[in-house]
Scaffold this motif. Sequence first.
Motif, mmCIF file in Angstrom:
data_model
loop_
_atom_site.group_PDB
_atom_site.id
_atom_site.type_symbol
_atom_site.label_atom_id
_atom_site.label_comp_id
_atom_site.label_asym_id
_atom_site.label_seq_id
_atom_site.Cartn_x
_atom_site.Cartn_y
_atom_site.Cartn_z
ATOM 1 N N LEU A 46 -16.837 -28.651 -2.862
ATOM 2 C CA LEU A 46 -17.209 -28.154 -1.555
ATOM 3 C C LEU A 46 -16.488 -29.419 -0.770
ATOM 4 C CD1 LEU A 46 -20.096 -25.696 -0.832
ATOM 5 C CD2 LEU A 46 -17.815 -25.673 -0.509
ATOM 6 N N LEU A 47 -17.131 -30.604 -1.038
ATOM 7 C CA LEU A 47 -16.548 -32.148 -0.167
ATOM 8 C C LEU A 47 -15.833 -32.691 -0.342
ATOM 9 C CD1 LEU A 47 -18.426 -34.920 -2.325
ATOM 10 C CD2 LEU A 47 -19.305 -33.699 0.421
ATOM 11 N N PRO A 48 -14.996 -32.218 1.028
ATOM 12 C CA PRO A 48 -13.207 -31.682 1.499
ATOM 13 C C PRO A 48 -12.555 -33.254 1.348
ATOM 14 C CG PRO A 48 -15.220 -32.412 3.668
ATOM 15 C CD PRO A 48 -15.905 -32.658 2.282
ATOM 16 N N GLY A 49 -12.561 -33.309 -0.020
ATOM 17 C CA GLY A 49 -11.865 -35.323 -0.111
ATOM 18 C C GLY A 49 -10.348 -35.455 0.286
ATOM 19 N N ALA A 50 -9.293 -34.290 0.477
ATOM 20 C CA ALA A 50 -8.430 -34.255 1.228
ATOM 21 C C ALA A 50 -8.541 -34.502 2.751
ATOM 22 C CB ALA A 50 -7.904 -32.860 1.172
ATOM 23 N N LEU A 51 -9.716 -34.450 3.260
ATOM 24 C CA LEU A 51 -9.468 -34.665 4.635
ATOM 25 C C LEU A 51 -9.953 -36.335 4.428
ATOM 26 C CD1 LEU A 51 -9.821 -33.691 7.789
ATOM 27 C CD2 LEU A 51 -11.479 -33.223 7.185
ATOM 28 N N PHE A 52 -11.167 -36.240 4.250
ATOM 29 C CA PHE A 52 -11.663 -37.824 3.571
ATOM 30 C C PHE A 52 -10.677 -39.224 3.078
ATOM 31 C CE2 PHE A 52 -16.559 -36.538 2.531
ATOM 32 C CZ PHE A 52 -16.093 -36.288 3.522
ATOM 33 N N ALA A 53 -9.440 -38.481 1.972
ATOM 34 C CA ALA A 53 -8.140 -39.705 2.130
ATOM 35 C C ALA A 53 -7.553 -39.131 2.821
ATOM 36 C CB ALA A 53 -7.575 -38.630 0.809
ATOM 37 N N LEU A 54 -7.423 -38.386 3.808
ATOM 38 C CA LEU A 54 -6.839 -38.869 4.884
ATOM 39 C C LEU A 54 -6.847 -39.332 5.877
ATOM 40 C CD1 LEU A 54 -5.080 -35.179 5.376
ATOM 41 C CD2 LEU A 54 -3.452 -36.924 4.191
ATOM 42 N N LEU A 55 -8.312 -39.682 6.051
ATOM 43 C CA LEU A 55 -9.326 -40.419 7.361
ATOM 44 C C LEU A 55 -9.075 -41.896 7.022
ATOM 45 C CD1 LEU A 55 -11.333 -37.647 8.705
ATOM 46 C CD2 LEU A 55 -9.318 -38.562 9.411
ATOM 47 N N ILE A 56 -9.212 -42.044 5.530
ATOM 48 C CA ILE A 56 -9.567 -43.605 4.862
ATOM 49 C C ILE A 56 -7.977 -44.512 5.067
ATOM 50 C CG2 ILE A 56 -10.749 -45.215 3.298
ATOM 51 C CD1 ILE A 56 -12.963 -42.421 2.761
ATOM 52 N N ALA A 87 -2.398 -32.398 16.496
ATOM 53 C CA ALA A 87 -1.504 -32.382 15.851
ATOM 54 C C ALA A 87 0.005 -33.673 15.830
ATOM 55 C CB ALA A 87 -0.022 -30.900 16.235
ATOM 56 N N PRO A 88 -0.396 -34.646 17.160
ATOM 57 C CA PRO A 88 -0.235 -35.330 17.127
ATOM 58 C C PRO A 88 -0.377 -37.006 15.945
ATOM 59 C CG PRO A 88 -0.436 -34.985 19.441
ATOM 60 C CD PRO A 88 -1.293 -33.998 18.671
ATOM 61 N N LEU A 89 -1.819 -36.291 15.831
ATOM 62 C CA LEU A 89 -2.416 -37.907 14.510
ATOM 63 C C LEU A 89 -1.560 -37.644 13.270
ATOM 64 C CD1 LEU A 89 -6.088 -37.485 15.425
ATOM 65 C CD2 LEU A 89 -4.243 -38.719 16.482
ATOM 66 N N ILE A 90 -0.694 -36.484 13.576
ATOM 67 C CA ILE A 90 -0.361 -36.121 11.664
ATOM 68 C C ILE A 90 0.214 -36.966 10.966
ATOM 69 C CG2 ILE A 90 0.573 -34.732 10.056
ATOM 70 C CD1 ILE A 90 -0.749 -32.154 11.558
ATOM 71 N N ALA A 91 1.619 -37.523 12.724
ATOM 72 C CA ALA A 91 2.442 -38.212 12.756
ATOM 73 C C ALA A 91 1.920 -39.933 11.944
ATOM 74 C CB ALA A 91 2.969 -38.800 14.231
ATOM 75 N N TYR A 92 0.606 -39.923 11.832
ATOM 76 C CA TYR A 92 -0.332 -40.931 11.480
ATOM 77 C C TYR A 92 -0.651 -40.716 10.546
ATOM 78 C CZ TYR A 92 -0.536 -42.663 16.376
ATOM 79 O OH TYR A 92 -0.581 -43.048 17.527
ATOM 80 N N LEU A 93 -0.027 -39.799 9.281
ATOM 81 C CA LEU A 93 -0.436 -39.690 7.547
ATOM 82 C C LEU A 93 0.146 -40.716 6.760
ATOM 83 C CD1 LEU A 93 -1.567 -35.895 7.757
ATOM 84 C CD2 LEU A 93 -3.225 -37.808 8.227
ATOM 85 N N PRO A 94 0.047 -41.412 5.606
ATOM 86 C CA PRO A 94 0.815 -42.021 4.786
ATOM 87 C C PRO A 94 1.936 -40.559 4.019
ATOM 88 C CG PRO A 94 -0.728 -42.773 5.320
ATOM 89 C CD PRO A 94 -1.065 -41.945 6.041
ATOM 90 N N LEU A 95 2.686 -40.531 3.731
ATOM 91 C CA LEU A 95 3.560 -39.818 2.604
ATOM 92 C C LEU A 95 3.110 -40.741 1.628
ATOM 93 C CD1 LEU A 95 7.110 -40.278 3.733
ATOM 94 C CD2 LEU A 95 5.774 -37.951 3.789
ATOM 95 N N PRO A 96 2.617 -42.054 1.259
ATOM 96 C CA PRO A 96 1.643 -41.883 -0.384
ATOM 97 C C PRO A 96 0.622 -41.138 -0.649
ATOM 98 C CG PRO A 96 2.588 -44.007 0.637
ATOM 99 C CD PRO A 96 3.235 -42.422 1.901
ATOM 100 N N THR A 97 -0.367 -41.026 0.634
ATOM 101 C CA THR A 97 -1.451 -40.003 0.399
ATOM 102 C C THR A 97 -1.242 -38.912 0.669
ATOM 103 O OG1 THR A 97 -2.580 -41.730 2.878
ATOM 104 C CG2 THR A 97 -3.031 -39.308 2.348
ATOM 105 N N LEU A 98 -0.505 -37.943 1.146
ATOM 106 C CA LEU A 98 0.160 -36.974 0.867
ATOM 107 C C LEU A 98 1.093 -36.458 -1.007
ATOM 108 C CD1 LEU A 98 1.489 -35.456 4.171
ATOM 109 C CD2 LEU A 98 -0.987 -34.899 3.202
ATOM 110 N N ALA A 99 1.467 -37.175 -1.559
ATOM 111 C CA ALA A 99 1.793 -37.863 -3.054
ATOM 112 C C ALA A 99 0.966 -37.889 -3.725
ATOM 113 C CB ALA A 99 2.974 -38.762 -2.426
ATOM 114 N N GLY A 100 -0.747 -38.581 -3.687
ATOM 115 C CA GLY A 100 -1.437 -38.621 -4.271
ATOM 116 C C GLY A 100 -2.378 -37.404 -4.230
ATOM 117 N N GLN A 101 -2.963 -36.497 -2.816
ATOM 118 C CA GLN A 101 -3.222 -35.531 -2.799
ATOM 119 C C GLN A 101 -2.446 -34.079 -4.108
ATOM 120 O OE1 GLN A 101 -4.107 -34.052 0.348
ATOM 121 N NE2 GLN A 101 -5.796 -35.823 1.558
#
Length: 597
Positions: free
Chosen positions: A227-237, A368-382
């Motif tokens: 139940l822990l939101p690991g994907a969200l934690f990873a995005l934020l960190i 939505a504006p914060l999405i522009a700060y999401l690194p592509l490697p983060t999404l690739a890892g997920q």
Amino acid sequence: MSGHDSLIIVASAISTLNTPVLEKTLGKPSNWLQRDLIAGASVAVIAIPQAIAYALIAQVPAEYGVYSLVIHGLLGVLLSHNPLMAIGPTNTQSLLVASVAMHVLGGEVGDDPATRGAAFLQIAITLSFLKGIIQVGLSALRLGILSRYFSRSVVLGFTAGAGTLIALGQLPAFLGLDSPGDYGRLPAAVVIISHVVNNVASISLPALMISLMTVAIVVGCRLRNPLLPGALFALLITAGTCHLLGWSGNLIVCVDCAQARLPSFAMPDLRAERIEVLLGGAFALSVLGMVETYSISRSVTIDPTRTVRPDREILAQGVIHIAGSFVGCFPGSGSFARSGMNVYAGAVTRYAGLICCLLVAVTFLVAAPLIAYLPLPTLAGQIMVIAYALSNWKGIRQTVRTNRVDGAVTLLTFLATLLLPLHYAIFAGVLVNLGIYLRSVSRLNILELVRTDGDGFTERVLESPADLPARDTLVIQLQGDLFFGMEDELSSYLERIILLNSKVVVIRLKATRSIDTTVMSRLAEFVGRIQARGGHVLCCGIGLPLKVKLERYGLIEMLGTENVFESAATVFESSQAALGRADMLGSSQDGNHEPTT
């Protein structure tokens, strides 16, 4: 009343429902609303990163992943037969969309991200519309039941191949490399591996570090508590790390996402030449969606006695895709991950799905504006983690060890998924399934019944015509569905019986479910040849539907009504009556008739 108005009414009704009355009349627990709120919020947390990731897999602009998730989800709340199934973008559907778009567009689009994304989006929207039309047609023809005939071997091979392709597709972003661009005529797996090998020296250590950090956080959270939101934690960190170290947009590429806005009207490309080239891919999407939807409907439920209605579910999916194609949605399906999380988090009603979609929509419009700060490697890892979870390697090893044929089918489907355009691999899987089914049902199941000292019989399985014994009275039992595919094998047994020169042949049809005209024609020929040399053929254990078919064909008249014995309530009652008739016929032909063994 519009769908939007309906959703507002449904949402406002939540606060006015009388919970004790619902618990008494519908069997819901008294805290159902609380549980649905928790479940909806839990799924929303993983849904936003997934939606963006699946948009990147489909190679469409990131915001359209969120649009598809929300719109498909809201329509699913209204239309889906399974209240707990989450509908929206999925990994396999997104990968198939990208595969079809690459195959159709070829070198028509360049490397400019905006141009490429717009072109892929137009293809995806048209695929969604065509997929919806096909699914409505399949439902109208009551063909949803075909989804249960996809063998586990094929599904294992395809999902493992799809997972491998998804992982390979994200490998350049995972390592901080540019995309290889146009694949040409070579398989995507070959092009990507070659591209990575040729550019090993250009691997970005910051990107690799962010990718590995993402994998560690997501996997660690899953192991700790699903139940822990690991994907969200990873995005934020990881996003915070990149921003603090000054890597965002400099050493590490971030997600390209438009400003928050409501989805606008879109129009599928319905030109005849475009439909012609996309129809195969749309059909492959429909078949894959049908299998995914059926599998989820069986596994995701709070009521084990609830009947799965594949035609109803496919109809709902078809309507969802047709409607969604006009507001920029790309093809999706039932999601195993989000549906499973919905159940795990304690969802009780379809309001959990409504809450999830509303939370995702509000979060996207605000953040939505914060999405522009999401690194592509983060999404690739997920996506790498999602791809690994998609591939059931343990199940593949068990299949290969247990059954050679099933193992070969799994490996063949896996290789086809890697080396062929993905929609062709789907058709290869369909053909393999058809071959497996025909192989299993085309084997003639025939037994010899041998009378015991009492009133019963012992059964002896006949592996080949050579196993038939020479008896004056021979009793055989034909089982299962008798159709044209087993005519040759049946003919071999019947020819053997003719050569054995049995005086009386009793054919028991108690375990015969159906029979077609090809088999009846062969039986009629057999009866005629036995009768021509003075022998007799009797039939017993015949149910009423089967008797009607035999009468219409003329076999009852050919056998003689006195030689036909209908199925009775007592076990072997009609068989005993047939053997009594056989003994009488045998005795009338030969006074020294040897008793049946």
